[in-house]
Design a protein around this motif. Structure first.
Motif, short mmCIF file in Angstrom:
data_model
loop_
_atom_site.label_atom_id
_atom_site.label_comp_id
_atom_site.label_asym_id
_atom_site.label_seq_id
_atom_site.Cartn_x
_atom_site.Cartn_y
_atom_site.Cartn_z
N THR A 243 0.83 -1.21 0.00
CA THR A 243 0.00 0.00 0.00
C THR A 243 0.86 1.25 0.00
OG1 THR A 243 -0.43 -0.85 2.19
CG2 THR A 243 -2.34 -0.29 0.84
N ASP A 244 2.09 1.12 0.48
CA ASP A 244 2.98 2.28 0.49
C ASP A 244 3.14 2.86 -0.90
OD1 ASP A 244 3.20 1.64 3.07
OD2 ASP A 244 5.30 1.01 3.03
N LEU A 245 3.21 1.96 -1.89
CA LEU A 245 3.39 2.43 -3.27
C LEU A 245 2.21 3.30 -3.69
CD1 LEU A 245 4.77 -0.74 -5.05
CD2 LEU A 245 5.97 1.38 -4.53
N TYR A 246 0.99 2.81 -3.37
CA TYR A 246 -0.20 3.58 -3.73
C TYR A 246 -0.20 4.92 -3.00
CZ TYR A 246 -2.21 -0.51 -5.94
OH TYR A 246 -2.44 -1.56 -6.76
N GLU A 247 0.16 4.85 -1.72
CA GLU A 247 0.14 6.08 -0.93
C GLU A 247 1.13 7.09 -1.49
OE1 GLU A 247 0.52 5.46 3.22
OE2 GLU A 247 0.43 7.61 3.67
N ALA A 248 2.34 6.60 -1.79
CA ALA A 248 3.36 7.50 -2.33
C ALA A 248 2.89 8.11 -3.64
CB ALA A 248 4.67 6.74 -2.52
N ALA A 249 2.29 7.26 -4.49
CA ALA A 249 1.80 7.77 -5.77
C ALA A 249 0.73 8.82 -5.56
CB ALA A 249 1.26 6.62 -6.61
N ALA A 250 -0.18 8.55 -4.59
CA ALA A 250 -1.25 9.50 -4.32
C ALA A 250 -0.68 10.82 -3.81
CB ALA A 250 -2.23 8.91 -3.30
N MET A 251 0.37 10.72 -2.95
CA MET A 251 1.01 11.93 -2.44
C MET A 251 1.59 12.76 -3.57
SD MET A 251 0.70 12.22 0.67
CE MET A 251 -0.42 11.19 1.56
N ASP A 252 2.09 12.06 -4.57
CA ASP A 252 2.67 12.78 -5.70
C ASP A 252 1.61 13.27 -6.67
OD1 ASP A 252 5.10 12.42 -4.67
OD2 ASP A 252 5.71 10.75 -5.98
N ARG A 259 -2.66 5.72 -10.86
CA ARG A 259 -2.13 4.72 -9.92
C ARG A 259 -2.26 3.33 -10.51
NH1 ARG A 259 -4.78 7.65 -5.77
NH2 ARG A 259 -6.32 6.01 -5.51
N MET A 260 -3.39 3.09 -11.19
CA MET A 260 -3.57 1.77 -11.80
C MET A 260 -2.50 1.54 -12.88
SD MET A 260 -6.81 0.20 -13.85
CE MET A 260 -7.84 -0.05 -12.44
N TRP A 261 -2.26 2.59 -13.65
CA TRP A 261 -1.31 2.46 -14.77
C TRP A 261 0.12 2.31 -14.29
CZ3 TRP A 261 -1.69 1.13 -19.58
CH2 TRP A 261 -0.63 1.40 -20.46
N ALA B 18 -6.48 7.59 4.23
CA ALA B 18 -6.74 9.02 4.11
C ALA B 18 -6.37 9.56 2.74
CB ALA B 18 -5.96 9.77 5.18
N TRP B 19 -5.37 8.92 2.11
CA TRP B 19 -4.90 9.49 0.85
C TRP B 19 -5.79 9.12 -0.32
CZ3 TRP B 19 -4.07 5.26 -2.09
CH2 TRP B 19 -3.74 4.08 -1.43
N GLU B 20 -6.71 8.18 -0.12
CA GLU B 20 -7.52 7.74 -1.26
C GLU B 20 -8.72 8.66 -1.42
OE1 GLU B 20 -7.91 3.47 -1.51
OE2 GLU B 20 -9.76 3.75 -2.64
N GLU B 21 -8.94 9.15 -2.67
CA GLU B 21 -10.07 10.02 -2.88
C GLU B 21 -11.37 9.24 -2.74
OE1 GLU B 21 -7.88 8.51 -4.90
OE2 GLU B 21 -7.54 10.02 -6.44
N PRO B 22 -12.44 9.89 -2.19
CA PRO B 22 -13.71 9.17 -2.02
C PRO B 22 -14.26 8.75 -3.38
CG PRO B 22 -13.97 11.52 -1.62
CD PRO B 22 -12.51 11.27 -1.74
#
Lengths: 356, 308
Positions: A243-252, A259-261, B18-22
């Motif tokens: 999940t860290d990868l997703y979180e980092a991507a979301a932060m960026d 994120r899927m791509w 928290a980082w995931e958009e709804p």
């Protein structure tokens, strides 16, 4: 005491060292070739020096346990492999009282059976059907489980996930007889759609015997039966993504699709490559039972693939040598395809079926 | 955790990070609709088959084919089929072959998986290679047929079990699972003087119930679904398993199983209803068994697919 990595000034062992045995077990289990650190396997570190008599006495139970399976495989996989010599004969099952000893009494004809193939339009038609169906399967079937897995993976309610998975796995366990029959009853000439249309004035609806639509129909059957089951491997790979990868991507600032791509699909890449290699290696086997079952409905012209052709020539018509020759060619090309596909996978930096 | 709290937890959605958009309404609806459609695509045809098998002849005749909405449920098709005759016998055959075959396959597979679970034992590499090589080549239909014939297995139920008894993939899954069991457990038993067979029976197998269930299901489904070997090795129609009877009924348009043809001709029974009832009988065992084992599938498939 010198301060080296792995030891602390106060003499206590670092946490990593405490975890070491578990880690060692985990890697040992993950890699076949790494010896396990059991007492028995402990001797194994110097296995080369232990004389084989001692090893035989030590491991005789293990060997005895393995033998039944080895015997079955030798009898039903390796012996028939030798039986392929009938492809170089004009095999006559009645040359002797026994089918196997008849091989020694049948005349040798060299590669005559193989040269027969070149002038056999039915063989080429079966080959063409096989290749067309393989390509269609690759394009129309292969991506379906990936898409399904991505959708299921994005569902976060565990109960919904479990129910959807249970339902989608189910058809995998039905026999081809059942699947073909279900399709026949729904789409066939006497099936439910034809009946409904006939009531409204359209008659003659029958997808099951339409030779042109047949190839799409069999893909549809395969999707219904096995696409759900195909999800499993992809879901397993997806659940391993941190999940860290997703979180980092979301932060960026990456959105859902990015994120899927950039995270999800790269995580699936090794699995996709492995399954592609397996599929290409098995390209000439597009399904045997499925086609044999529909031969009567749709006719041999559209439904004949290499496997059913071998059955038809050999078992039905008794031309064993020619059928064995066709089967042998198919097998040899199959092995080449596996090795070739692996080679390509290695060149592309993927692992393939076996390591280099 | 008690079953109740587990149930409640699984019904509620876990909190999103928290980082995931709804999620958007449109996205959720599209996703839900898509999943629903997939599930209906699987269950719909099964529903139709089951309802038709339970419908009385007048209803089937009026609808003119398969029944979607149940009207007047009757079990006459089942009672007729199960009160002796071709289909009852075929069910006995299929059940027998499946039980015996699964037991046989599991016995040899578990033994081999354990026998190969200790790298470095004598012959380990050789046996493993002998097994894995068979995954890359098929022996070919014709030589196998000739072999089974000359072994004298034709017209015997052994021809439905022995040639397909071993699945190398299944053995590799079992083996990978056995190798993952902590060696300390088996080691202490060995120091106490337990034999390998005893370690397998009292330590390894109880710890591997999940994977044993999955592999048993794989083998059982294989035997239950098989029809091709019976079609080429058995000539006696009386010996045919259920799948082969179903093929005769539906594919070849024999319409009704022997013994019930009279009732179909005189209009007491619907040929379609009978066919659908045979189908339901063929799919009930797998449809009932597989969901129970479902939560272990991933474990079984993973160890095999990734470590294979």
């Amino acid at each position: 005491m010198s301060l080296t990595a792995g030891s602390r000034p106060d003499g206590t062992r670092p946490p990593a060292a405490v975890e070491e045995p578990t880690a060692a077990v985990a890697t040992a289990a993950a890699k076949d070739q790494v010896p396990r650190r059991t007492g028995k396997a402990g001797k194994k570190g110097k296995a080369g020096k232990v004389p084989w008599r001692v090893r035989l006495r030590r491991d005789r139970t293990l060997i005895l346990m393995t033998l039944p399976v080895i015997a079955l495989l030798l009898l039903f996989n390796y012996v028939p492999l030798l039986g392929n010599v009938v492809a170089f004969q004009e095999y006559d099952p009645y040359a002797s009282s026994n089918g196997i000893t008849a091989i020694f009494h049948s005349p040798w004809v060299g590669v005559e059976q193989f040269s027969r193939m070149f002038d056999d339009p039915l063989f080429w038609s079966a080959t063409k059907n096989t290749i067309v169906l393989f390509v269609l399967q690759l394009v129309l079937f292969f991506p379906v489980p990936i898409v399904l897995a991505l959708v299921i993976n994005s569902v976060i309610r565990p109960r919904v996930r479990a129910v959807a998975q249970a339902i989608m796995y189910l058809p995998h366990f039905f026999s081809w007889v059942l699947v073909v029959t279900v399709f026949q009853q729904i789409l066939g000439g006497a099936g439910i759609i034809a009946q409904t249309l006939e009531k409204h004035g359209w008659s003659g609806f029958d997808l099951m015997t339409d030779a042109d639509l047949f190839k799409y129909l069999v893909i549809g059957q395969a999707v219904w039966k096995d696409a759900g089951w195909g999800i499993i491997v992809f879901l397993a790979a997806l659940s391993a993504v941190s999940t860290d990868l997703y979180e980092a991507a979301a932060m960026d600032g990456a959105g859902r699709w990015r994120r899927m791509w950039h995270v999800t699909l790269p995580a699936l890449r090794p699995v996709i490559a492995l399954l592609l290699v397996l599929r290409v290696g098995d390209a000439l086997s597009v399904g045997f039972e499925q086609f044999l079952l529909q031969r009567w409905a749709v006719g041999a012209g559209a439904s004949e693939v290499l496997d059913t052709y071998v059955w038809n020539v050999g078992i039905q018509n008794g031309d064993f040598s020619y059928a064995a020759a066709v089967g042998l060619i198919k097998g040899v090309i199959g092995v080449c395809l596996v090795l070739g596909a692996n080679k390509v996978a290695h060149l592309l930096g993927e692992q393939g079926v076996y390591k280099k | 955790m008690s079953l109740n709290t587990q149930l409640i937890r699984s019904l509620k959605a876990p909190p999103r990070p928290a980082w995931e958009e709804p999620p958007s309404k449109v996205g959720l609806t599209a996703k839900g609709g898509f999943l629903l459609l997939c599930c209906l695509g699987v269950l719909g045809p099964l529903w139709i088959v089951i309802v038709t098998s339970l419908s009385p002849k007048p209803v089937i005749d009026r609808v003119g084919g398969l029944v979607v909405i149940p009207q007047g449920i009757t079990f006459i098709n089942y009672t007729e089929l199960l009160s002796g005759g071709q289909v009852s016998r075929a069910i006995m055959v299929s059940v027998g072959v499946t039980l015996f075959g699964t037991l046989f396959s599991m016995t040899v597979s578990v033994l081999a998986a354990y026998g190969l679970s200790r790298p470095g034992s004598l012959g380990h590499r050789f046996f493993l290679m002998t097994m894995m090589a068979t995954m890359f080549f098929g022996a070919g239909l014709i030589p196998t047929y000739l072999l089974v014939q000359s072994l004298g297995l034709t017209d015997s139920y052994l021809s439905l079990v022995l040639p397909s008894a071993v699945s190398v993939f299944n053995i590799l899954v079992l083996r990978a699972f056995f190798m993952g069991i902590s060696p300390e457990l088996t080691e202490s038993a060995r120091i106490d003087g337990a034999s390998d067979l005893r370690i397998l029976l009292t330590i390894i197998m109880p710890l591997s119930r999940a994977v044993l269930a999955v592999i048993s299901l794989f083998y059982a489904v294989g035997y239950w679904s098989a029809w091709f070997n019976a079609s080429i090795y058995l000539s006696d129609q009386e010996m045919m398993p259920l799948q082969n009877v179903l093929i005769q009924l539906v594919q070849r348009n024999t319409q009704a199983p022997t013994g019930l043809q009279q009732a179909v001709h005189t209009g007491q029974l619907s040929a379609l209803g009978i066919q659908m009832a045979v189908m339901v009988l063929a799919l009930i065992p797998v449809a009932v068994a597989s969901p129970f084992v479902q939560r272990h599938f991933k474990k079984g498939m993973l160890t095999g697919a990734i470590k294979g």
